[in-house]
Design a protein around this motif. Structure first.
Motif, PDB file in Angstrom:
ATOM      1  N   ARG A   1      -6.352   8.076 -41.363  1.00 21.89           N
ATOM      2  CA  ARG A   1      -6.744   6.967 -42.226  1.00 21.89           C
ATOM      3  C   ARG A   1      -7.724   6.053 -41.488  1.00 21.89           C
ATOM      4  NH1 ARG A   1      -3.832   2.355 -40.771  1.00 21.89           N
ATOM      5  NH2 ARG A   1      -2.112   2.747 -39.317  1.00 21.89           N
ATOM      6  N   ARG A   2      -8.527   5.342 -42.246  1.00 17.55           N
ATOM      7  CA  ARG A   2      -9.403   4.335 -41.666  1.00 17.55           C
ATOM      8  C   ARG A   2      -8.592   3.079 -41.390  1.00 17.55           C
ATOM      9  NH1 ARG A   2     -15.082   5.309 -41.781  1.00 17.55           N
ATOM     10  NH2 ARG A   2     -15.113   3.392 -40.529  1.00 17.55           N
ATOM     11  N   THR A   3      -8.946   2.379 -40.326  1.00 19.69           N
ATOM     12  CA  THR A   3      -8.338   1.103 -39.986  1.00 19.69           C
ATOM     13  C   THR A   3      -9.421   0.031 -39.998  1.00 19.69           C
ATOM     14  OG1 THR A   3      -8.678   1.437 -37.607  1.00 19.69           O
ATOM     15  CG2 THR A   3      -6.610   2.262 -38.552  1.00 19.69           C
ATOM     16  N   ASP A   4      -9.021  -1.201 -39.734  1.00 19.02           N
ATOM     17  CA  ASP A   4      -9.992  -2.292 -39.770  1.00 19.02           C
ATOM     18  C   ASP A   4     -11.125  -2.079 -38.770  1.00 19.02           C
ATOM     19  OD1 ASP A   4      -8.517  -3.513 -41.714  1.00 19.02           O
ATOM     20  OD2 ASP A   4      -7.466  -4.868 -40.341  1.00 19.02           O
ATOM     21  N   ASP A   5     -10.820  -1.490 -37.605  1.00 17.77           N
ATOM     22  CA  ASP A   5     -11.852  -1.328 -36.579  1.00 17.77           C
ATOM     23  C   ASP A   5     -12.113   0.121 -36.197  1.00 17.77           C
ATOM     24  OD1 ASP A   5      -9.465  -0.845 -35.377  1.00 17.77           O
ATOM     25  OD2 ASP A   5      -9.679  -2.341 -33.775  1.00 17.77           O
ATOM     26  N   GLY A   6     -11.650   1.050 -37.017  1.00 18.12           N
ATOM     27  CA  GLY A   6     -11.897   2.445 -36.642  1.00 18.12           C
ATOM     28  C   GLY A   6     -11.105   3.447 -37.472  1.00 18.12           C
ATOM     29  N   VAL A   7     -10.373   4.282 -36.768  1.00 19.39           N
ATOM     30  CA  VAL A   7      -9.651   5.370 -37.417  1.00 19.39           C
ATOM     31  C   VAL A   7      -8.362   5.651 -36.646  1.00 19.39           C
ATOM     32  CG1 VAL A   7     -10.840   7.163 -36.075  1.00 19.39           C
ATOM     33  CG2 VAL A   7      -9.894   7.734 -38.311  1.00 19.39           C
ATOM     34  N   ALA A   8      -7.338   6.109 -37.361  1.00 24.14           N
ATOM     35  CA  ALA A   8      -6.078   6.504 -36.735  1.00 24.14           C
ATOM     36  C   ALA A   8      -5.630   7.823 -37.340  1.00 24.14           C
ATOM     37  CB  ALA A   8      -5.008   5.432 -36.945  1.00 24.14           C
ATOM     38  N   PHE A   9      -5.049   8.657 -36.523  1.00 23.99           N
ATOM     39  CA  PHE A   9      -4.562   9.953 -36.999  1.00 23.99           C
ATOM     40  C   PHE A   9      -3.604  10.524 -35.963  1.00 23.99           C
ATOM     41  CE2 PHE A   9      -8.614  10.436 -34.830  1.00 23.99           C
ATOM     42  CZ  PHE A   9      -8.349  11.406 -33.872  1.00 23.99           C
ATOM     43  N   ASP A  10      -2.841  11.524 -36.377  1.00 28.18           N
ATOM     44  CA  ASP A  10      -1.955  12.265 -35.484  1.00 28.18           C
ATOM     45  C   ASP A  10      -2.494  13.670 -35.300  1.00 28.18           C
ATOM     46  OD1 ASP A  10      -0.358  10.059 -35.554  1.00 28.18           O
ATOM     47  OD2 ASP A  10       1.266  10.968 -36.711  1.00 28.18           O
ATOM     48  N   VAL A  11      -2.321  14.205 -34.093  1.00 24.44           N
ATOM     49  CA  VAL A  11      -2.585  15.625 -33.840  1.00 24.44           C
ATOM     50  C   VAL A  11      -1.253  16.277 -33.521  1.00 24.44           C
ATOM     51  CG1 VAL A  11      -3.777  17.332 -32.441  1.00 24.44           C
ATOM     52  CG2 VAL A  11      -4.906  15.171 -32.993  1.00 24.44           C
ATOM     53  N   VAL A  12      -0.893  17.270 -34.316  1.00 21.09           N
ATOM     54  CA  VAL A  12       0.388  17.956 -34.172  1.00 21.09           C
ATOM     55  C   VAL A  12       0.144  19.370 -33.669  1.00 21.09           C
ATOM     56  CG1 VAL A  12       2.510  18.685 -35.323  1.00 21.09           C
ATOM     57  CG2 VAL A  12       1.340  16.588 -36.062  1.00 21.09           C
ATOM     58  N   VAL A  13       0.838  19.734 -32.611  1.00 20.29           N
ATOM     59  CA  VAL A  13       0.766  21.096 -32.075  1.00 20.29           C
ATOM     60  C   VAL A  13       2.131  21.736 -32.227  1.00 20.29           C
ATOM     61  CG1 VAL A  13       0.259  22.544 -30.084  1.00 20.29           C
ATOM     62  CG2 VAL A  13      -0.971  20.377 -30.389  1.00 20.29           C
ATOM     63  N   ASP A  14       2.182  22.839 -32.944  1.00 19.45           N
ATOM     64  CA  ASP A  14       3.413  23.608 -33.100  1.00 19.45           C
ATOM     65  C   ASP A  14       3.372  24.807 -32.162  1.00 19.45           C
ATOM     66  OD1 ASP A  14       4.450  22.005 -35.199  1.00 19.45           O
ATOM     67  OD2 ASP A  14       3.149  23.040 -36.623  1.00 19.45           O
ATOM     68  N   ASN A  15       4.418  24.968 -31.375  1.00 18.46           N
ATOM     69  CA  ASN A  15       4.520  26.087 -30.434  1.00 18.46           C
ATOM     70  C   ASN A  15       5.100  27.289 -31.157  1.00 18.46           C
ATOM     71  OD1 ASN A  15       4.934  27.831 -28.311  1.00 18.46           O
ATOM     72  ND2 ASN A  15       6.368  26.514 -27.203  1.00 18.46           N
ATOM     73  N   LEU A  16       4.366  28.393 -31.182  1.00 18.83           N
ATOM     74  CA  LEU A  16       4.827  29.622 -31.829  1.00 18.83           C
ATOM     75  C   LEU A  16       5.456  30.598 -30.845  1.00 18.83           C
ATOM     76  CD1 LEU A  16       1.760  30.320 -34.169  1.00 18.83           C
ATOM     77  CD2 LEU A  16       3.777  28.897 -34.617  1.00 18.83           C
ATOM     78  N   ALA A  17       5.427  30.261 -29.565  1.00 22.79           N
ATOM     79  CA  ALA A  17       5.938  31.172 -28.532  1.00 22.79           C
ATOM     80  C   ALA A  17       7.435  30.940 -28.311  1.00 22.79           C
ATOM     81  CB  ALA A  17       5.182  30.968 -27.228  1.00 22.79           C
ATOM     82  N   GLY A  18       8.062  31.901 -27.655  1.00 20.17           N
ATOM     83  CA  GLY A  18       9.492  31.830 -27.390  1.00 20.17           C
ATOM     84  C   GLY A  18       9.837  31.159 -26.083  1.00 20.17           C
ATOM     85  N   HIS A  19       8.891  30.443 -25.513  1.00 19.04           N
ATOM     86  CA  HIS A  19       9.079  29.729 -24.245  1.00 19.04           C
ATOM     87  C   HIS A  19       8.147  28.534 -24.263  1.00 19.04           C
ATOM     88  CE1 HIS A  19       5.401  31.940 -23.598  1.00 19.04           C
ATOM     89  NE2 HIS A  19       6.050  33.095 -23.600  1.00 19.04           N
ATOM     90  N   LYS A  20       8.119  27.775 -23.196  1.00 17.59           N
ATOM     91  CA  LYS A  20       7.204  26.636 -23.154  1.00 17.59           C
ATOM     92  C   LYS A  20       5.752  27.113 -23.270  1.00 17.59           C
ATOM     93  CE  LYS A  20      10.118  23.555 -20.329  1.00 17.59           C
ATOM     94  NZ  LYS A  20      10.195  22.741 -19.086  1.00 17.59           N
TER      95      LYS A  20
END
Length: 557
Positions: free
Chosen positions: A347-366
Motif C-alpha cells: 500500500r502507499r503511505t504518506d511518505d512512500g510505500v509499505a509491503f511484506d515479502v513472504v518466503v515459503d520454504n518448500l524443502a524438508g529442512h532449513k
C-alpha cells in the motif's frame, strides 16, 4: 541391443581412463606429505571391501525408460557432487586452511575430512589401523595409483550400497560412523538395494562384480543419508585441544523436527522416482516401478559449473554434457521445489510505500541447509512509472558480494535478521554465521564454537520453541513472530518521496552455495596451492555465483 549396451559401457570406461590419465600426466608427483607413505602401505594391506564405480558401469549404464529417456545410474551419478566429493576444489582449499590454522591436529583433521569425501580410501586405511588422508591420497602428492583411484571415486556405489542397517539414525552413526561388513570375503559380499532379485540375476551380478544383491528397505531411508549428512566438528584451541563441539551441518535433524518426517524421505526429493516402469540394468534388466534416479539433486550448481570449466585440471570423469545437464537439473530444482516468494499487503503511505515479502520454504529442512557457506537473501526493488529505481536492497555485485551486506564489507561483522527493512543498506539474508569463542564471526570450522546467527527459513512443522539446541534458531529471528515453521514475513517501510504515480515492487529470493565472505577469507591462505587454485577459479566465475530461485511483482497505486 546387448552389443550396443556394451559399446556404450566401453566408451564410458575409455572416458574414465583417458581423464584419469590426463590428470596424472598434467600433475606430476611431488614430494609426499607427512604420513603419506604410511597411508599407501596401509591401503595396500587392507582387506578389499569396496570396488570403484567402474565395476558398476557396464551393467548400470545404457539404461533407458520405455519412452527412451536415458536414466543410466552411472552417468547420472558421475555428474553429481557425490561422485566429485574428493575433487571439489573448495573442499580441498577448506581442508588446507584448517590444517594451516591447526597444524598440530593435521592428521586428525585429514582423517575426519576424508571420512565422507574419500570414504573408500579412509575406511580401508582404518582397517589396518591407519588414518585417512586427504592430500596424501591425491595424484598431485604422489599417491599410489590404486589409493588415488579409490580416493577420487568419492561417495561411490559400493560405499552407500554396503552400509548396514546398524544404528542408523542414532548419534552413533553420525559424522560418517556408518558400518560396513568387514568379515565376509570378496566375492560373497552383500550389496543392498530396494528390489527383490531372483537367483539367476543374483548369480549374474555376483560373477560380474563380486557382490550379492540383497533387498533391504533401509537403503531408501533418510537415516542412511544421515550418517554423513549429520556432521559434528570439534572446536580446537591453538594447541590442538578440543574445547567445544559444533553441529556443523545437520539437515537430517532439521528434517526430523519437521512435518516431513512423516511424509517424505531425503531420497524422495534428492533421488526423484522415474515415472512408470524401468529397468535398473542394461543387462537382463527387469522392469521395475519406482526406480530412483541417481542424480542426487542438491543446490550446488556453482561447483558443478566449476568442475566442468576446470575439468582437466581436476580430473573430472563426467562428460561436459553430463555436467551441463546436472547444472540445469539443479537450477530447475532450486526454482521449482525450494521456495515460493510473494509480495503481500502492499500500500502507499504518506511518505512512500509499505509491503511484506513472504518466503515459503518448500524443502524438508532449513533453507538453505548443510554447509554454512550457503546463503539466500531478498533482492527488493521499487521503481517509479518511468522505470527509475527509487529503492533497492540486496543487489548482487559481479564479484559475488551483496550490496549493503555488512559481512561482505567487513569479515568481523555480519548482517542481522530484520523484522522491518527501512533502508537500502539493510538486507534480509537467510544464513548461519559461525562465531569463535570470543564471539567474532569466522569461516574456520574448527575455530567456531557457536552460531551467532541462524535465521535460515524453517521447514513446515518446525517449532523453534521446542527445537533441540543443535538445530535452534539463533539471533533476532527467534523473537520474530513472523519467522515460523514453513515461512518468514519481512516488512518493508520505505520513504520514496517524489515518486508519483504507480510504483512497481519486485521481490526475489537469491541463493549462493558459496557466499562471498567464505570465498574471500581464503585469500590469506593463497601461499598454499589448494586455496590459491580455488580463489583463482572463484574470481573467474564469481559473476555467476548466485541464482534467482523465486520472486513476485506487484503494482502499488
Amino acid at each position: 541391443m546387448r552389443i550396443m549396451t556394451y559399446a556404450v559401457s566401453l566408451t564410458a570406461f575409455l572416458s574414465v581412463g583417458y581423464v584419469v590419465g590426463e590428470l596424472f600426466a598434467q600433475t606430476p608427483p611431488i614430494a609426499f606429505e607427512p604420513s603419506s607413505q604410511e597411508a599407501v602401505a596401509a591401503h595396500g594391506a587392507a582387506v578389499r571391501l569396496f570396488e570403484t564405480s567402474d565395476m558398476c558401469l557396464a551393467c548400470h549404464n545404457g539404461v533407458t525408460t520405455a519412452l527412451g529417456e536415458d536414466i543410466s545410474i552411472g552417468f547420472d551419478w558421475r555428474a553429481s557432487m557425490m561422485a566429485n566429493a574428493a575433487r571439489d576444489p573448495y573442499w580441498q582449499a577448506a581442508v588446507r586452511r584448517e590444517i594451516t590454522d591447526h597444524p598440530v591436529a593435521k592428521e586428525a583433521i585429514e582423517d575426519k575430512c576424508s571420512t565422507c569425501h574419500m570414504p573408500i580410501a579412509r575406511y580401508s586405511a582404518h582397517l589396518t589401523g591407519g588414518m585417512g588422508e586427504v592430500f596424501g591420497s591425491l595424484p598431485r602428492y604422489g599417491a599410489d595409483p590404486q589409493l588415488a583411484a579409490d580416493a577420487l571415486d568419492g561417495v561411490s556405489c559400493s560405499v552407500c550400497h554396503q552400509i548396514a542397517d546398524t544404528n542408523l539414525g542414532s548419534p552413533e552413526s553420525f559424522t560418517g560412523a556408518f558400518e560396513v561388513d568387514e568379515s565376509t570375503a570378496t566375492g560373497e559380499r552383500t550389496i543392498y538395494g530396494p528390489f527383490e532379485v531372483d537367483d539367476g540375476r543374483v548369480r549374474l551380478m555376483q560373477s560380474a562384480s563380486g557382490f550379492r544383491p540383497t533387498e533391504s528397505p533401509h537403503i531408501q531411508s533418510s537415516e542412511l543419508c544421515a550418517s554423513c549428512h549429520t556432521l559434528y566438528t570439534e572446536t580446537l584451541d591453538q594447541d590442538g585441544n578440543q574445547i567445544a563441539e559444533l553441529p556443523e551441518q545437520v539437515p537430517y535433524l532439521e528434517w526430523l523436527h519437521s512435518d516431513y518426517r512423516e511424509e517424505q524421505s531425503c531420497q524422495s526429493c534428492h533421488m526423484p522416482v522415474v515415472q512408470g516402469e524401468a529397468p535398473v540394468t542394461s543387462v537382463l534388466g527387469q522392469p521395475r516401478t519406482e526406480v530412483s534416479r541417481h542424480v542426487f539433486r542438491g543446490g550446488n550448481f556453482f561447483m558443478l559449473r566449476m568442475l566442468n570449466r576446470y575439468r582437466n585440471e581436476l580430473g573430472v570423469t563426467a562428460l561436459p554434457q553430463e555436467l551441463d545437464a546436472a547444472v540445469i537439473r539443479t537450477v530447475e530444482h532450486l526454482r521449482s521445489s525450494t521456495a515460493q516468494v510473494r509480495v503481500d499487503e502492499a500500500r502507499r503511505t504518506d511518505d512512500g510505500v509499505a509491503f511484506d515479502v513472504v518466503v515459503d520454504n518448500l524443502a524438508g529442512h532449513k533453507l538453505p541447509t548443510a554447509y554454512p557457506s550457503r546463503r539466500a537473501w531478498l533482492h527488493v526493488k521499487v521503481s517509479d512509472p518511468s522505470g527509475r529505481v527509487v529503492f533497492e536492497s540486496g543487489a548482487l555485485r559481479p564479484n559475488g558480494s551483496i550490496v549493503g551486506n555488512d559481512a561482505d564489507a567487513d569479515p568481523d561483522a555480519y548482517e542481522p535478521h530484520y523484522t522491518v527493512v527501512r533502508s537500502p543498506d539493510q538486507v534480509q539474508i537467510y544464513e548461519s554465521v559461525l562465531g569463535d569463542p570470543s564471539g567474532t564471526p569466522t569461516t574456520g570450522l574448527l575455530s567456531a564454537s557457536t552460531y551467532l546467527k541462524d535465521n535460515r527459513i524453517l521447514p513446515n512443522g518446525f517449532d523453534k520453541a521446542t527445537a533441540d539446541p543443535d538445530v535452534a534458531v539463533r539471533g533476532a529471528a527467534f523473537a520474530d513472530g513472523d519467522f515460523l515453521g514453513g515461512s518468514d514475513r519481512t516488512r518493508y517501510e520505505l520513504e520514496v518521496s517524489g515518486a508519483n504515480g504507480a510504483l512497481t515492487v519486485e521481490a526475489a529470493l537469491w541463493y549462493q552455495p558459496i557466499g562471498y565472505r567464505w570465498a574471500r577469507n581464503l585469500d590469506d591462505y593463497t601461499d598454499h596451492f589448494e586455496p590459491e587454485r580455488f580463489v583463482r577459479y572463484y574470481d573467474s566465475m564469481a559473476e555467476g555465483s548466485g541464482v534467482r530461485i523465486g520472486g513476485g511483482v506487484v503494482e502499488v497505486r
